[in-house]
Design a protein around this motif. Structure first.
Motif, PDB file in Angstrom:
ATOM      1  N   ASP A 165      30.086  36.699  43.334  1.00 59.28           N
ATOM      2  CA  ASP A 165      30.478  37.090  44.687  1.00 59.28           C
ATOM      3  C   ASP A 165      31.973  37.404  44.675  1.00 59.28           C
ATOM      4  OD1 ASP A 165      31.196  37.268  47.357  1.00 59.28           O
ATOM      5  OD2 ASP A 165      30.053  35.523  47.991  1.00 59.28           O
ATOM      6  N   ILE A 166      32.321  38.682  44.815  1.00 51.04           N
ATOM      7  CA  ILE A 166      33.725  39.092  44.741  1.00 51.04           C
ATOM      8  C   ILE A 166      34.563  38.418  45.824  1.00 51.04           C
ATOM      9  CG2 ILE A 166      35.314  41.045  44.979  1.00 51.04           C
ATOM     10  CD1 ILE A 166      33.905  41.064  42.338  1.00 51.04           C
ATOM     11  N   HIS A 167      34.030  38.302  47.030  1.00 48.59           N
ATOM     12  CA  HIS A 167      34.762  37.641  48.108  1.00 48.59           C
ATOM     13  C   HIS A 167      35.204  36.236  47.685  1.00 48.59           C
ATOM     14  CE1 HIS A 167      34.048  40.285  51.713  1.00 48.59           C
ATOM     15  NE2 HIS A 167      35.097  39.607  52.149  1.00 48.59           N
ATOM     16  N   LYS A 168      34.294  35.493  47.078  1.00 48.53           N
ATOM     17  CA  LYS A 168      34.591  34.107  46.710  1.00 48.53           C
ATOM     18  C   LYS A 168      35.581  34.011  45.551  1.00 48.53           C
ATOM     19  CE  LYS A 168      30.299  31.997  48.354  1.00 48.53           C
ATOM     20  NZ  LYS A 168      29.082  31.217  47.976  1.00 48.53           N
ATOM     21  N   GLU A 169      35.602  35.015  44.686  1.00 51.53           N
ATOM     22  CA  GLU A 169      36.498  34.977  43.538  1.00 51.53           C
ATOM     23  C   GLU A 169      37.932  35.364  43.899  1.00 51.53           C
ATOM     24  OE1 GLU A 169      35.706  33.714  40.751  1.00 51.53           O
ATOM     25  OE2 GLU A 169      33.556  33.524  41.118  1.00 51.53           O
ATOM     26  N   LEU A 170      38.102  36.171  44.929  1.00 49.90           N
ATOM     27  CA  LEU A 170      39.443  36.576  45.339  1.00 49.90           C
ATOM     28  C   LEU A 170      40.134  35.432  46.075  1.00 49.90           C
ATOM     29  CD1 LEU A 170      38.699  40.181  46.644  1.00 49.90           C
ATOM     30  CD2 LEU A 170      39.741  39.554  44.456  1.00 49.90           C
ATOM     31  N   GLU A 210      43.355  48.832  48.639  1.00 51.01           N
ATOM     32  CA  GLU A 210      42.541  48.874  47.427  1.00 51.01           C
ATOM     33  C   GLU A 210      42.863  47.662  46.572  1.00 51.01           C
ATOM     34  OE1 GLU A 210      42.829  52.541  45.268  1.00 51.01           O
ATOM     35  OE2 GLU A 210      41.355  53.523  46.570  1.00 51.01           O
ATOM     36  N   ILE A 211      41.841  47.121  45.928  1.00 47.32           N
ATOM     37  CA  ILE A 211      41.991  45.978  45.038  1.00 47.32           C
ATOM     38  C   ILE A 211      41.513  46.394  43.655  1.00 47.32           C
ATOM     39  CG2 ILE A 211      41.289  43.601  44.558  1.00 47.32           C
ATOM     40  CD1 ILE A 211      40.643  43.332  47.558  1.00 47.32           C
ATOM     41  N   SER A 212      42.348  46.187  42.646  1.00 44.06           N
ATOM     42  CA  SER A 212      41.987  46.511  41.270  1.00 44.06           C
ATOM     43  C   SER A 212      41.618  45.234  40.525  1.00 44.06           C
ATOM     44  CB  SER A 212      43.158  47.209  40.566  1.00 44.06           C
ATOM     45  OG  SER A 212      42.824  47.495  39.214  1.00 44.06           O
ATOM     46  N   ILE A 213      40.406  45.207  39.988  1.00 42.32           N
ATOM     47  CA  ILE A 213      39.932  44.074  39.209  1.00 42.32           C
ATOM     48  C   ILE A 213      39.891  44.498  37.742  1.00 42.32           C
ATOM     49  CG2 ILE A 213      38.130  42.355  38.919  1.00 42.32           C
ATOM     50  CD1 ILE A 213      39.339  42.356  41.724  1.00 42.32           C
ATOM     51  N   SER A 214      40.682  43.850  36.911  1.00 41.38           N
ATOM     52  CA  SER A 214      40.763  44.230  35.506  1.00 41.38           C
ATOM     53  C   SER A 214      39.497  43.833  34.749  1.00 41.38           C
ATOM     54  CB  SER A 214      41.971  43.570  34.845  1.00 41.38           C
ATOM     55  OG  SER A 214      41.776  42.167  34.758  1.00 41.38           O
ATOM     56  N   LYS A 215      39.290  44.483  33.616  1.00 41.22           N
ATOM     57  CA  LYS A 215      38.154  44.149  32.756  1.00 41.22           C
ATOM     58  C   LYS A 215      38.201  42.682  32.346  1.00 41.22           C
ATOM     59  CE  LYS A 215      35.975  45.346  28.341  1.00 41.22           C
ATOM     60  NZ  LYS A 215      36.027  46.257  27.158  1.00 41.22           N
ATOM     61  N   ARG A 216      39.394  42.213  31.994  1.00 37.44           N
ATOM     62  CA  ARG A 216      39.549  40.811  31.600  1.00 37.44           C
ATOM     63  C   ARG A 216      39.110  39.877  32.721  1.00 37.44           C
ATOM     64  NH1 ARG A 216      43.430  36.923  32.327  1.00 37.44           N
ATOM     65  NH2 ARG A 216      43.598  35.327  30.683  1.00 37.44           N
ATOM     66  N   GLN A 217      39.484  40.220  33.965  1.00 40.80           N
ATOM     67  CA  GLN A 217      39.164  39.352  35.091  1.00 40.80           C
ATOM     68  C   GLN A 217      37.675  39.325  35.377  1.00 40.80           C
ATOM     69  OE1 GLN A 217      41.514  37.310  37.296  1.00 40.80           O
ATOM     70  NE2 GLN A 217      39.450  36.510  37.052  1.00 40.80           N
ATOM     71  N   TYR A 218      37.028  40.494  35.495  1.00 36.44           N
ATOM     72  CA  TYR A 218      35.603  40.451  35.842  1.00 36.44           C
ATOM     73  C   TYR A 218      34.762  39.925  34.693  1.00 36.44           C
ATOM     74  CZ  TYR A 218      35.221  45.322  33.928  1.00 36.44           C
ATOM     75  OH  TYR A 218      35.254  46.449  33.148  1.00 36.44           O
ATOM     76  N   ARG A 219      35.223  40.103  33.449  1.00 38.70           N
ATOM     77  CA  ARG A 219      34.506  39.516  32.323  1.00 38.70           C
ATOM     78  C   ARG A 219      34.607  37.988  32.349  1.00 38.70           C
ATOM     79  NH1 ARG A 219      30.427  42.368  30.476  1.00 38.70           N
ATOM     80  NH2 ARG A 219      31.009  44.449  29.794  1.00 38.70           N
ATOM     81  N   MET A 220      35.762  37.470  32.728  1.00 37.96           N
ATOM     82  CA  MET A 220      35.912  36.024  32.863  1.00 37.96           C
ATOM     83  C   MET A 220      34.958  35.482  33.922  1.00 37.96           C
ATOM     84  SD  MET A 220      40.040  35.389  32.591  1.00 37.96           S
ATOM     85  CE  MET A 220      39.827  33.716  33.211  1.00 37.96           C
ATOM     86  N   TRP A 221      34.843  36.195  35.038  1.00 39.61           N
ATOM     87  CA  TRP A 221      33.930  35.761  36.096  1.00 39.61           C
ATOM     88  C   TRP A 221      32.491  35.764  35.586  1.00 39.61           C
ATOM     89  CZ3 TRP A 221      36.257  39.454  40.334  1.00 39.61           C
ATOM     90  CH2 TRP A 221      37.513  38.958  40.736  1.00 39.61           C
TER      91      TRP A 221
END
Length: 228
Positions: A165-170, A210-221
């Motif tokens: 859930d992107i909302h919860k991770e931000l 706009e919100i940029s989510i890096s590859k490193r960040q979404y992979r960690m999630w």
């Protein structure tokens, strides 16, 4: 929240049979054709009764051959999308109920259904698949909550996996943002468009960012939910 898949349980199947009483000529409302691609289309019939709207959907090819048929018992935010997967197979992703999702492997003629035990989980209303990283971006919402985005590893479409859930991770999540939606992929970065809540004096206002989510960040999630 209990996310156990109950799609194949006797209890859920009995419940479905009871609710499928809506699919009679007396409850028919209208029909439409959804052209998914030059090769495939959905013929969709809508039925309504007691404030419930449901659909019967037939997948056909360009030769008018019936490929698959399914019923969605609650079509609020209904969707269906074709996905050409990195594994070479063609999939239809859709819903058969308000909560959960389903996948039909057109190439291999196999279906997978996921219905969570818990009611009022995230409602899928649209998807976008990225074949370069096998991430599925899911648009939707929790009932009566802001529009949001979930992501999941879709490398094996016929096997259930946890959702992020992107909302919860931000940071400050639902307190800081109203609607969040997909904007685009920018190289390996996931770009989202969001309605940010901020204070102007004593007044709360919203601004589009706009919100940029890096590859490193979404992979960690994604790796984090895999390890739990």
């Amino acid at each position: 929240m209990d996310m156990t898949n109950i799609a194949c349980t006797e209890k859920y199947q009995t419940q479905r049979k009871e609710q499928e009483a809506i699919f009679t000529a007396a409850h028919f409302q209208d029909s439409e054709v959804i052209q998914l691609s030059p090769e495939y289309r959905i013929e969709k019939n809508t039925y309504a009764q007691n404030n419930t709207s449901a659909t019967e959907n037939t997948l056909l090819n360009s030769k008018n051959e019936i490929i698959y048929r399914y019923r969605n018992l609650d079509d609020s935010g209904d969707f269906c999308k074709l996905i050409t997967h990195s594994n070479g197979n063609l999939y239809l992703v859709f819903r058969i109920d308000l909560y959960g999702y389903s996948v039909f492997n057109i190439t291999e003629n196999k279906a997978f259904h996921y219905i969570p035990e818990e009611n009022e989980t995230f409602i899928w209303t649209d998807i976008l698949y990225n074949p370069l990283n096998n991430i599925l971006v899911v648009s939707g919402c929790f009932w009566a909550c802001p529009f949001s985005i979930h992501i999941l590893n879709f490398s094996q479409p016929m096997i259930e996996t946890a959702w992020v859930d992107i909302h919860k991770e931000l940071e400050n999540g639902y307190d800081k943002y109203d609607d969040i939606d997909f904007a685009r992929w920018e190289n390996d970065n996931l770009i989202l468009k969001a309605s940010e809540i901020y204070q102007c004096g004593e007044t709360s206002k919203n601004r589009n960012i706009e919100i940029s989510i890096s590859k490193r960040q979404y992979r960690m999630w994604l790796d984090g939910i895999t390890d739990q």
